[in-house]
Structures are given as C-alpha cells and as structure tokens.
Write an enzyme that holds these catalytic residues in place. Structure first.
Site, PDB file in Angstrom:
ATOM      1  N   LYS A   1      -1.843   6.629   3.260  1.00  0.00           N
ATOM      2  CA  LYS A   1      -2.302   5.342   2.720  1.00  0.00           C
ATOM      3  C   LYS A   1      -3.327   4.709   3.666  1.00  0.00           C
ATOM      4  CE  LYS A   1      -2.490   1.730   0.039  1.00  0.00           C
ATOM      5  NZ  LYS A   1      -1.347   0.909  -0.392  1.00  0.00           N
TER       6      LYS A   1
ATOM      7  N   LYS B   1      -3.924  -7.094   5.844  1.00  0.00           N
ATOM      8  CA  LYS B   1      -2.628  -6.607   6.360  1.00  0.00           C
ATOM      9  C   LYS B   1      -2.686  -5.095   6.548  1.00  0.00           C
ATOM     10  CE  LYS B   1       0.627  -4.817   4.189  1.00  0.00           C
ATOM     11  NZ  LYS B   1       1.652  -4.388   3.215  1.00  0.00           N
TER      12      LYS B   1
END
Length: 295
Positions: free
Chosen positions: A178, A246
């Site tokens: 990811k 984030k």
C-alpha cells in the site's frame, strides 16, 4: 473455512466510507455479519440497509466469529479495537482469523500478528485501494500480507468486494505494498496537476490535449478519472488530503527506517500540507492543482 459454500459468522469493525459497503457485500453474499462502530448510529444505519446484527464493543462483535474484519483510522485505532480493554482479541476463538483493511504501519501489523499468534488466531494485513467508489461498487484492490494457509481461508471472502487481490508475502507485506501504491499516486497526481496547469498557461484547450495524450504513454487512472474534474475545480471525489497525508507519513517513516530515498514523495507531502493549510483537508487528492492555480 476453506469451503465458502456455507455461511460464516463474521464481525466487521469500522463502518466508515469504506467499511460500511464492504460489510454490506459480505452480508449480501449470505454470511452472518455482526457490525461494530464507535458511533453506534452508524451501525443502526447499516442495519437499516443490510441484514445482520450489531454489537456495542469490538469484544462482543468478535465473540464466536470465524473471521473478524476491521477497517478503522490508524495504528492507535487498530490497537484499541484489537488489544484495548474491550478489544476483539479478548473474545476471538481459537482458529479464527483477524483481517485488517486499515492502512497502517507495517510495524503495527507485525506486532498484532505476534499477539494473535500467541492466542492461536490467524492474522492478515490487507489494505485496500480504490477509494469510496471502489468500496461501493465492490471493485477494490486488496494487498494482503499473511501466511499461505490464512490467505487461502479468506480469499473467497475478500472477493466479495474486490476485483483484484493478491498475497504479497508474510504479515506486513500488504502494508508495504500500500505504501508503494501511495508513492505512485502522489507522483502521478503532481505530474498531472503541473501538466494541466502548463497547458492552460500556454493557451491550449486542456481537455482536448488530455483526450489526445490519454491514448498514449502519458495515460493513467488519474488522467482518465480526475483530469476533467480538476479542470472544473471540483475536488469532492473520494480519498481526502487528510487521509493521504496520514498515509504519506507512514511511507516516509518507513523510508527512513529502510534507507529508501523518496525525494518526490517528500515534496508532494509538503504540497499536501499546503492544501491543508489553505482549508482543503477534506478535498480529494487531485486538489494539488489548486496550489498551482493560486500562483
């Protein structure tokens, strides 16, 4: 669990813009789904749309379940719903599996996997890509870190809401993949922003240019899906800048640990911080172009 022809008892923890439809696909596939959300009203909204039950704590949601899914906010949220005072690990049965769809650090995935192992619970880190639209259409891409046996047991369940899924290695590999995904997106969106800005500044019909170059080597998902909305100054299409920051924070932390050099990613992260400072934290990631237009 290897035979998914029968209904499984499932818990789904976290009913945000991603988890809400993902849990729905599992319910629609005939599984018995119990949901938990920190804000209980979200569970009630889910039950108004899908068949299932709700629990008031992660511990209660996970009790007796075959598989427990989670899709929450960050590392701390994940720790809270797994090993917190009323966490899922307190009640999960031997041989059950915890599947985490949150985008977190690889370190927390490995930490929780070791705790799960000590309790004879399987663990998979399985972050997703595809955004809110992908979750709602059941066409997410899922990057999985797990041992082969665990992956084999959850593969058909994940297929309920994924168009692409793959085991990429042991626990932590999903989160690492990811990170690779977010690195690619950051660079492509910045490049597309600069290209559209350049086209306009030089008197070109940017939409016409995109129509042509999107059939060649410059083509990308971002170009196909975001170029027109960027030109229309519309930035309400899913994955928010706050969430991207984030994720890029996780990427840059991992880069420091692994001595990986990511100058472009670090620069784009700074650009996103400027978008936030300008009040665009809830804009989608294509809003990088706003910084160029302001200049």
């Amino acid at each position: 669990m290897s035979n998914q022809e029968h209904s499984l008892n499932i818990a789904f923890i976290g009913l945000g813009v991603m988890g809400f439809p993902m849990a729905g696909f599992l319910a629609n596939a005939g599984h018995k789904v119990t949901v938990y959300n920190r804000t209980e009203s979200k569970s009630d909204l889910w039950l108004a749309e899908y068949k299932g039950d709700k629990a008031l704590t992660p511990e209660d949601a996970a009790k007796g379940k075959d598989v427990v899914f989670a899709c929450v906010g960050n590392d701390n949220d994940l720790r809270e719903v797994t090993i917190g005072d009323e966490g899922a690990f307190k009640s999960m049965k031997t041989g059950s599996i915890f599947v985490d769809h949150t985008t977190t650090s690889a370190a927390v995935a490995q930490e929780l996997s070791e705790i799960a192992k000590s309790k004879n619970i399987g663990y998979a880190d399985a972050p997703v890509s595809g955004g809110q639209a992908g979750a709602q259409s059941g066409s997410l891409t899922v990057m999985v870190g797990a041992d082969p046996d665990t992956y084999q047991k959850i593969e058909t369940l994940i297929r309920c809401y994924a168009k692409m899924q793959k085991r990429l290695g042991p626990v932590g590999s999903g989160q690492m993949a990811k990170m690779v995904n977010q690195i690619c997106i950051a660079g492509v969106v910045q490049g597309l922003s600069e290209a559209l800005h350049f086209a306009k500044q030089n008197g070109l019909d940017a939409e016409a240019v995109v129509e042509v170059i999107s059939k060649g080597a410059a083509q990308s998902w971002q170009m196909d899906n975001r170029a027109s909305t960027m030109l229309d100054n519309q930035f309400d299409f899913g994955f928010a800048v706050d969430w991207m920051r984030k994720d890029l924070g996780i990427v840059l932390d991992q880069a420091r640990v692994s001595n990986a050099h990511l100058p472009l990613t670090a620069l784009v992260d700074q650009f996103y911080s400027q978008v936030q400072a300008n009040g665009g934290g809830r804009f989608d990631t294509s809003s990088l172009i706003t910084l160029l237009e302001k200049k």
